[in-house]
Design a protein around this motif. Sequence first.
Motif, PDB file in Angstrom:
ATOM      1  N   VAL A 161      -3.001  27.886  42.127  1.00  0.00           N
ATOM      2  CA  VAL A 161      -2.431  27.607  43.441  1.00  0.00           C
ATOM      3  C   VAL A 161      -1.940  26.158  43.420  1.00  0.00           C
ATOM      4  N   TYR A 162      -0.934  25.877  44.257  1.00  0.00           N
ATOM      5  CA  TYR A 162      -0.451  24.505  44.381  1.00  0.00           C
ATOM      6  C   TYR A 162      -0.892  23.960  45.729  1.00  0.00           C
ATOM      7  N   VAL A 163      -1.464  22.770  45.709  1.00  0.00           N
ATOM      8  CA  VAL A 163      -1.956  22.114  46.923  1.00  0.00           C
ATOM      9  C   VAL A 163      -1.047  20.933  47.235  1.00  0.00           C
ATOM     10  N   GLY A 164      -0.392  20.957  48.397  1.00  0.00           N
ATOM     11  CA  GLY A 164       0.519  19.883  48.749  1.00  0.00           C
ATOM     12  C   GLY A 164       0.619  19.669  50.247  1.00  0.00           C
ATOM     13  N   ASP A 165       1.490  18.728  50.638  1.00  0.00           N
ATOM     14  CA  ASP A 165       1.522  18.297  52.041  1.00  0.00           C
ATOM     15  C   ASP A 165       2.896  18.385  52.685  1.00  0.00           C
ATOM     16  N   THR A 166       3.886  19.004  52.009  1.00  0.00           N
ATOM     17  CA  THR A 166       5.227  19.056  52.587  1.00  0.00           C
ATOM     18  C   THR A 166       5.812  20.468  52.515  1.00  0.00           C
ATOM     19  N   ALA A 167       6.838  20.683  53.325  1.00  0.00           N
ATOM     20  CA  ALA A 167       7.553  21.965  53.281  1.00  0.00           C
ATOM     21  C   ALA A 167       8.165  22.183  51.901  1.00  0.00           C
ATOM     22  N   GLY A 168       8.636  21.109  51.281  1.00  0.00           N
ATOM     23  CA  GLY A 168       9.202  21.203  49.940  1.00  0.00           C
ATOM     24  C   GLY A 168       8.190  21.696  48.920  1.00  0.00           C
ATOM     25  N   ASP A 169       6.943  21.259  49.072  1.00  0.00           N
ATOM     26  CA  ASP A 169       5.887  21.743  48.180  1.00  0.00           C
ATOM     27  C   ASP A 169       5.718  23.249  48.326  1.00  0.00           C
ATOM     28  N   ARG A 174       6.665  28.742  46.153  1.00  0.00           N
ATOM     29  CA  ARG A 174       7.230  30.091  46.276  1.00  0.00           C
ATOM     30  C   ARG A 174       8.164  30.387  45.105  1.00  0.00           C
ATOM     31  N   LEU A 175       8.995  29.413  44.753  1.00  0.00           N
ATOM     32  CA  LEU A 175       9.926  29.598  43.637  1.00  0.00           C
ATOM     33  C   LEU A 175       9.184  29.796  42.318  1.00  0.00           C
ATOM     34  N   ALA A 176       8.020  29.176  42.212  1.00  0.00           N
ATOM     35  CA  ALA A 176       7.207  29.332  41.002  1.00  0.00           C
ATOM     36  C   ALA A 176       6.388  30.613  41.030  1.00  0.00           C
ATOM     37  N   GLY A 177       6.354  31.275  42.193  1.00  0.00           N
ATOM     38  CA  GLY A 177       5.639  32.533  42.315  1.00  0.00           C
ATOM     39  C   GLY A 177       4.137  32.393  42.460  1.00  0.00           C
ATOM     40  N   ILE A 178       3.694  31.246  43.006  1.00  0.00           N
ATOM     41  CA  ILE A 178       2.248  31.048  43.185  1.00  0.00           C
ATOM     42  C   ILE A 178       1.942  30.699  44.650  1.00  0.00           C
ATOM     43  N   PRO A 179       0.695  30.906  45.089  1.00  0.00           N
ATOM     44  CA  PRO A 179       0.319  30.584  46.473  1.00  0.00           C
ATOM     45  C   PRO A 179       0.402  29.084  46.751  1.00  0.00           C
ATOM     46  N   PHE A 180       0.653  28.765  48.021  1.00  0.00           N
ATOM     47  CA  PHE A 180       0.724  27.374  48.462  1.00  0.00           C
ATOM     48  C   PHE A 180      -0.389  27.083  49.452  1.00  0.00           C
ATOM     49  N   VAL A 181      -1.140  26.028  49.164  1.00  0.00           N
ATOM     50  CA  VAL A 181      -2.206  25.555  50.046  1.00  0.00           C
ATOM     51  C   VAL A 181      -1.732  24.264  50.693  1.00  0.00           C
ATOM     52  N   PHE A 182      -1.610  24.272  52.011  1.00  0.00           N
ATOM     53  CA  PHE A 182      -1.084  23.128  52.764  1.00  0.00           C
ATOM     54  C   PHE A 182      -2.212  22.287  53.323  1.00  0.00           C
ATOM     55  N   ILE A 183      -2.123  20.978  53.114  1.00  0.00           N
ATOM     56  CA  ILE A 183      -3.071  20.060  53.766  1.00  0.00           C
ATOM     57  C   ILE A 183      -2.278  19.284  54.828  1.00  0.00           C
ATOM     58  N   SER A 184      -2.833  19.253  56.040  1.00  0.00           N
ATOM     59  CA  SER A 184      -2.070  18.782  57.196  1.00  0.00           C
ATOM     60  C   SER A 184      -2.160  17.278  57.439  1.00  0.00           C
ATOM     61  N   TYR A 185      -2.993  16.565  56.653  1.00  0.00           N
ATOM     62  CA  TYR A 185      -3.181  15.128  56.903  1.00  0.00           C
ATOM     63  C   TYR A 185      -2.170  14.259  56.155  1.00  0.00           C
ATOM     64  N   PHE A 187       2.065  13.741  54.647  1.00  0.00           N
ATOM     65  CA  PHE A 187       3.297  13.199  55.191  1.00  0.00           C
ATOM     66  C   PHE A 187       4.231  14.241  55.786  1.00  0.00           C
ATOM     67  N   GLY A 188       3.972  15.519  55.549  1.00  0.00           N
ATOM     68  CA  GLY A 188       4.908  16.543  55.987  1.00  0.00           C
ATOM     69  C   GLY A 188       4.305  17.569  56.924  1.00  0.00           C
ATOM     70  N   THR A 189       5.145  18.495  57.356  1.00  0.00           N
ATOM     71  CA  THR A 189       4.703  19.613  58.183  1.00  0.00           C
ATOM     72  C   THR A 189       5.380  20.891  57.683  1.00  0.00           C
ATOM     73  N   THR A 190       4.705  22.001  57.843  1.00  0.00           N
ATOM     74  CA  THR A 190       5.277  23.294  57.496  1.00  0.00           C
ATOM     75  C   THR A 190       4.427  24.398  58.125  1.00  0.00           C
ATOM     76  N   THR A 191       5.033  25.532  58.338  1.00  0.00           N
ATOM     77  CA  THR A 191       4.285  26.702  58.816  1.00  0.00           C
ATOM     78  C   THR A 191       4.235  27.780  57.736  1.00  0.00           C
ATOM     79  N   LYS A 196      -4.364  26.701  54.928  1.00  0.00           N
ATOM     80  CA  LYS A 196      -4.164  25.356  55.479  1.00  0.00           C
ATOM     81  C   LYS A 196      -5.517  24.700  55.705  1.00  0.00           C
ATOM     82  N   PHE A 197      -5.591  23.420  55.357  1.00  0.00           N
ATOM     83  CA  PHE A 197      -6.812  22.648  55.599  1.00  0.00           C
ATOM     84  C   PHE A 197      -6.436  21.314  56.244  1.00  0.00           C
ATOM     85  N   ASP A 198      -7.295  20.866  57.148  1.00  0.00           N
ATOM     86  CA  ASP A 198      -7.025  19.624  57.872  1.00  0.00           C
ATOM     87  C   ASP A 198      -7.702  18.411  57.251  1.00  0.00           C
TER      88      ASP A 198
END
Length: 210
Positions: A161-169, A174-185, A187-191, A196-198
């Motif tokens: 899985v990839y862990v990142g903080d932006t919509a670009g991440d 998605r392009l790499a075909g793996i799950p995305f884990v978003f951390i909200s603290y 620089f970025g935002t995404t839905t 998602k972890f805070d």
Amino acid sequence: MQKPDSLIFDMDGTLWDAVDTYAHSWNVVFAELGIDKTITRDVLADMVGMEGKKVIEILMPEFDHDKRVEIYALVNGRRHNLISEKGGILYDGVKEGLKILADKYPLFILSNCAKGIIRQFIDWAGIDDLIKDELAHGVNFMPKNHNIKLLMDKHGLKNPVYVGDTAGDGEQSRLAGIPFVFISYGFGTTTDYDLKFDDFTSLVNYFANL
């Protein structure tokens, strides 16, 4: 989401905040070159996670491509020393959390930074024994999805899985075909995320107990 076999982390905005040091490196070089420009934290924070070629287009529109690249090389050279001296702000729970996760998963760092910066961060943070490998955009100037696949092929990763903080991440995951884990603290935002972890400790607790 099934249990991953590895965790690949973004660096800036995910593991630490070094924007003040990055901005300082730009301003030192501009001053040395007699260029009347000042880069503020706010300006640079909005660009965290972008590939270098996009950053230098935005920051130096008055110069041609070759001049931008020349100045950017000077900035990155200066940044190596400044990271060692000034470092950044490691987010709460990162060092302790990586120790816990490294007992359960191979850990990697993949960032859109210049070549050598991830190694500087690893040394500064004292986490060399916890990170199996790293790859920066500046090594091959390829997008994150390409470099994620390179790490997967190199290390035989089947379900990272990839862990990142932006919509670009998220888009690159998605392009790499793996799950995305978003951390909200960061620089970025995404839905668009799978999890998602805070805060970093919540992420650690989740993956440590899978």
